[in-house]
Design an enzyme around this catalytic site. Structure first.
Site, PDB file in Angstrom:
ATOM      1  N   GLU A   1      -7.327  -1.986  -2.878  1.00 39.58           N
ATOM      2  CA  GLU A   1      -6.940  -0.623  -2.100  1.00 39.58           C
ATOM      3  C   GLU A   1      -7.100   0.646  -3.251  1.00 39.58           C
ATOM      4  O   GLU A   1      -6.763   0.269  -4.542  1.00 39.58           O
ATOM      5  CB  GLU A   1      -5.477  -0.859  -1.200  1.00 39.58           C
ATOM      6  CG  GLU A   1      -4.378  -1.369  -2.160  1.00 39.58           C
ATOM      7  CD  GLU A   1      -3.401  -1.442  -1.451  1.00 39.58           C
ATOM      8  OE1 GLU A   1      -3.405  -1.255  -0.063  1.00 39.58           O
ATOM      9  OE2 GLU A   1      -2.093  -1.570  -1.884  1.00 39.58           O
TER      10      GLU A   1
ATOM     11  N   SER B   1       8.733  -0.616  -5.826  1.00 38.82           N
ATOM     12  CA  SER B   1       7.414  -0.554  -6.639  1.00 38.82           C
ATOM     13  C   SER B   1       7.587   0.613  -7.632  1.00 38.82           C
ATOM     14  O   SER B   1       8.350   0.664  -8.481  1.00 38.82           O
ATOM     15  CB  SER B   1       6.308  -0.300  -5.582  1.00 38.82           C
ATOM     16  OG  SER B   1       5.108  -0.346  -6.011  1.00 38.82           O
ATOM     17  N   HIS B   2       6.626   1.628  -7.310  1.00 39.70           N
ATOM     18  CA  HIS B   2       6.825   2.851  -8.232  1.00 39.70           C
ATOM     19  C   HIS B   2       7.720   3.892  -7.824  1.00 39.70           C
ATOM     20  O   HIS B   2       7.562   4.744  -8.690  1.00 39.70           O
ATOM     21  CB  HIS B   2       5.009   3.173  -8.161  1.00 39.70           C
ATOM     22  CG  HIS B   2       4.709   3.980  -7.076  1.00 39.70           C
ATOM     23  ND1 HIS B   2       4.655   2.986  -6.109  1.00 39.70           N
ATOM     24  CD2 HIS B   2       4.523   5.285  -6.614  1.00 39.70           C
ATOM     25  CE1 HIS B   2       4.125   3.913  -5.002  1.00 39.70           C
ATOM     26  NE2 HIS B   2       4.261   5.188  -5.217  1.00 39.70           N
TER      27      HIS B   2
ATOM     28  N   THR C   1       4.768  -0.449   4.629  1.00 35.20           N
ATOM     29  CA  THR C   1       3.553  -1.385   4.127  1.00 35.20           C
ATOM     30  C   THR C   1       4.131  -2.219   2.906  1.00 35.20           C
ATOM     31  O   THR C   1       3.450  -3.350   2.798  1.00 35.20           O
ATOM     32  CB  THR C   1       2.403  -0.550   3.657  1.00 35.20           C
ATOM     33  OG1 THR C   1       2.828   0.125   2.601  1.00 35.20           O
ATOM     34  CG2 THR C   1       1.860   0.073   4.844  1.00 35.20           C
TER      35      THR C   1
END
Length: 546
Positions: free
Chosen positions: A391, A147-148, A41
């Site tokens: 989200e 990202s994380h 995603t």
């Protein structure tokens, strides 16, 4: 005894030299599934140590993106940014080698610094404002970030001219072409060695200046400054660190960057739930050090490495559940943005809280429920038909005060500033306002757990129809919906959602592990939630067997 929430120790840290050496030395085998380019995603992610994110991957993927944008008639600049992960700088340089060799007008950060994902989305949309969808001078972008994810990982994400995450048609084409290029020994990849590039000839763009200067169009910064709200902002060692410093200076905010340190090992982090270093601002374990300082500020905030996620900490409640803050943000914004279209809908993913449904109803607004993935909100944010998209994993964005698009990717900096605005304008922390929402709509108990599933079961689950569910009740209540497609846009959810008037569960297969993810919520509290979870497993098992 679990070390979750405890400070990282030297044994938890990666060897940065080993990580970078592996990026250049290890060569992927395109016949091995785990070593192929695969877009989830949010782009292609992996680690050089496991031969899933290496120089060959980035050479091939960048060349594939060059060919894709050419097939779409895109000849404008390509904005390129990176976060603070150890693999991000090497991957950025590899991408520049391919882009320059292909004659692409690449725009890098003018300060040669880190670029948050929302700042890159903002740059694309700023350049494309007023251009038609078929104008060849449109811009697109690449952001180098996982990202994380833990420090050992790298990530590579393509954002087309709409500024948001690329859809599956685009990522499928790019991944397929990249794997062809790797299998062909990179023979069709054009490349100029970075050492041979005159970096002074690269196009430059001051991502930070343009983003920060424009914040006044979307957040009530004078109200925050006037109120004197004391803000503590923790970049968690990520790309937002220099942005927060400029925001404080530019707008006269009482804002302290509580941890300005950047280190690719993330040695200052507390360990996440699985005892790994992970920069997840929605995780109580990863945010433990910040939560411990909750009494020092009126509101504290956290961002992940590319600043597309947010975490909100208040003195009265500690770290807020992401669903809770989304509900408060929606309730506040739709009551305080007079310039928004009167018919603009609210967007949420179908595994977000039912409290949002109740808030939407109380506001008299249409709720659009979409599958997991921020890309589903892009069209609505662009044309203003959706004023807020959020989200459950602490990612959201919304429209400017005048109802025009801000970003079409998640913006963690924006949501953190919104928390301060809510407190400044209402005199209540977001968690205090959420308590009021719960007293009105019911107390929500929400959880996500993993359950074992074989590859065959995961494949079956991703294709299940709601008709496969034979149960008529869930935890004592009649089932009101059995969904395999999102009601908001009819897109397949890659799993199943079952709901009643007071509860729901959703099951989706994991893309990386032999489990399926089970999301569930009850408005009747934790005990009823446990019953929902137990019966959900039985419902899923029966559906798979059927």
């Amino acid at each position: 005894m679990s070390r979750a929430g405890q400070p990282a120790e030297s044994s938890d840290l990666i060897d940065i030299d080993e990580l970078i050496n592996a990026y250049y030395d290890k060569k992927p085998d395109a016949t091995v599934p785990a070593q192929r380019v695969a877009f989830g995603t949010s782009g292609h992610r992996g680690s050089s140590l496991s031969t899933s994110f290496n120089e060959d991957h980035i050479l091939a993927t960048t060349q594939a993106i060059v060919e894709y944008r050419a097939s779409q008639g895109i000849t404008g600049p390509l904005f390129l940014g990176r976060d603070t992960h150890g693999l991000s700088r090497p991957a950025e340089r590899t991408a520049i080698e391919v882009l320059v060799a292909n004659g692409v007008d690449v725009r890098v950060d003018a300060r040669d610094s880190w670029v948050p994902t929302p700042a890159l989305s903002h740059a694309i949309l700023t350049h494309n404002r007023g251009l038609s969808e078929d104008d060849p001078s449109r811009a697109d972008g690449i952001v180098v970030t996982p990202s994380h994810n833990p420090p050992r990982d790298g990530g590579f994400k393509y954002n087309p001219p709409h500024g948001g995450p690329a859809d599956t048609d685009a990522t499928g084409w790019v991944a397929g072409r990249a794997n062809e290029l790797i299998a062909g020994g990179l023979a069709d990849v054009k490349r100029i060695r970075y050492a041979d590039i005159d970096v002074d000839t690269l196009g430059e763009y001051d991502f930070r200046e343009h983003y920060v200067a424009d914040l006044a169009s979307i957040i009530d910064l004078p109200a925050i400054a006037k109120s004197g709200v004391r803000i503590g902002a923790d970049p968690l060692g990520g790309a937002s660190v220099e942005y927060w410093a400029l925001i404080a200076e530019r707008y006269g905010l009482d804002l302290t960057v509580v941890n300005p340190e950047v280190d690719p090992t993330w040695k200052f982090m507390t360990l996440d739930w699985d005892e790994k270093i992970r920069m997840d601002p929605s995780s109580p374990s990863a945010m433990a050090a910040l939560v411990a300082r909750r009494d020092e500020f009126d509101v504290l905030t956290g961002n992940d490495a590319d600043a597309d996620r947010h975490g909100i900490v208040t003195p009265d409640a500690g770290l807020m559940n992401p669903n809770h803050f989304l509900a408060v943000a929606i309730d506040y914004l739709y009551r305080h943005r007079a310039g928004w279209p009167a018919d603009a809908a609210i967007g949420k993913t179908l595994v977000s809280s039912m409290i949002i449904d109740r808030v939407a109803s109380s506001l008299g607004r249409t709720l659009i429920e979409v599958p997991v993935g921020f890309k589903w909100f892009v069209p609505g944010l662009i044309d203003g038909s959706v004023a807020f998209g959020g989200e459950e994993s602490a990612g959201a964005s919304f429209l400017r005060k005048d109802g025009t698009v801000w970003t079409t990717d998640k913006d963690g900096i924006l949501l953190c500033l919104l928390a301060a605005e809510i407190l400044a304008v209402t005199g209540k922390t977001p968690s205090q306002r959420y308590a009021e929402l719960e007293s009105e709509f019911g107390g929500a108990a929400y959880a996500r757990v993993d359950a074992p599933a074989s590859a065959a079961q995961k494949a079956a689950l991703s294709k299940l129809s709601g008709d496969a569910v034979t149960a008529t009740e869930l935890a004592g209540d009649p089932i009101t919906a059995k969904l395999s497609h999102a009601p908001g846009n009819g897109a397949a959810i890659g799993g199943l959602k079952v709901q009643t008037e007071s509860a729901w569960f959703a099951a989706r297969p994991s893309g990386t592990e032999d489990v399926y993810k089970l999301y569930a919520e009850s408005l009747r509290g934790p005990e009823h939630l446990a019953q929902v979870q137990a019966e959900a497993r039985a419902v899923v098992t029966a559906a798979l067997e059927g």
